[in-house]
Scaffold this motif. Sequence first.
Motif, PDB file in Angstrom:
ATOM      1  N   MET A 153       2.034 -13.110  -7.770  1.00 25.08           N
ATOM      2  CA  MET A 153       1.416 -11.816  -7.591  1.00 25.08           C
ATOM      3  C   MET A 153       2.373 -10.908  -6.821  1.00 25.08           C
ATOM      4  N   SER A 154       2.377  -9.673  -7.188  1.00 26.92           N
ATOM      5  CA  SER A 154       3.226  -8.685  -6.525  1.00 26.92           C
ATOM      6  C   SER A 154       2.885  -8.603  -5.037  1.00 26.92           C
ATOM      7  N   PRO A 155       3.896  -8.530  -4.170  1.00 25.47           N
ATOM      8  CA  PRO A 155       3.621  -8.391  -2.732  1.00 25.47           C
ATOM      9  C   PRO A 155       2.830  -7.119  -2.402  1.00 25.47           C
ATOM     10  N   VAL A 156       3.049  -6.049  -3.159  1.00 23.01           N
ATOM     11  CA  VAL A 156       2.305  -4.803  -2.924  1.00 23.01           C
ATOM     12  C   VAL A 156       0.828  -4.997  -3.250  1.00 23.01           C
ATOM     13  N   ILE A 157       0.558  -5.616  -4.389  1.00 26.15           N
ATOM     14  CA  ILE A 157      -0.839  -5.877  -4.786  1.00 26.15           C
ATOM     15  C   ILE A 157      -1.501  -6.809  -3.770  1.00 26.15           C
ATOM     16  N   GLN A 158      -0.784  -7.856  -3.362  1.00 21.62           N
ATOM     17  CA  GLN A 158      -1.336  -8.792  -2.378  1.00 21.62           C
ATOM     18  C   GLN A 158      -1.635  -8.087  -1.064  1.00 21.62           C
ATOM     19  N   ALA A 159      -0.749  -7.183  -0.635  1.00 23.64           N
ATOM     20  CA  ALA A 159      -0.971  -6.434   0.605  1.00 23.64           C
ATOM     21  C   ALA A 159      -2.212  -5.545   0.482  1.00 23.64           C
ATOM     22  N   CYS A 160      -2.406  -4.930  -0.675  1.00 26.03           N
ATOM     23  CA  CYS A 160      -3.609  -4.110  -0.891  1.00 26.03           C
ATOM     24  C   CYS A 160      -4.870  -4.957  -0.809  1.00 26.03           C
ATOM     25  N   ILE A 161      -4.848  -6.105  -1.452  1.00 25.18           N
ATOM     26  CA  ILE A 161      -6.015  -7.004  -1.410  1.00 25.18           C
ATOM     27  C   ILE A 161      -6.291  -7.443   0.023  1.00 25.18           C
TER      28      ILE A 161
END
Length: 125
Positions: free
Chosen positions: A1-9
């Motif tokens: 998973m993208s680090p940006v997407i993971q950070a948003c979650i």
Amino acid sequence: MSPVIQACINEICKLYPNADRPNSVIVNKYCGNNSYHPEQMNNEWVVKPESLIFTISLGDSCEVVFTDHTNGSQISQPTEDSSLFVMNQQSQAFYSHKIPTATHSAESVRYSLVFRHIGKQYLQS
């Protein structure tokens, strides 16, 4: 998973610790003043009925128009860079939403990240 997407979650889970953890994301890119989002109601049966739907808007601002299907009234809500909309799945039975073309400039670029919780029985990976 993208680090940006993971950070948003991770941030969503901090803000809404009792909500179902999002396990699906839709990324939309809107470029220029011809981009729009047609009127729709998110009534997908794979989304867990009690779950929340989180939309993060990144980039240029725009107006989101919500229509109440019980009386036809409309409410326009501006979005700003890094803004967060939160809706529950049940609200989709009463409201639709759209982004008209006239709400952004020719040079604008905006991303919309929609986080949802898909029922485990519908996940394919």
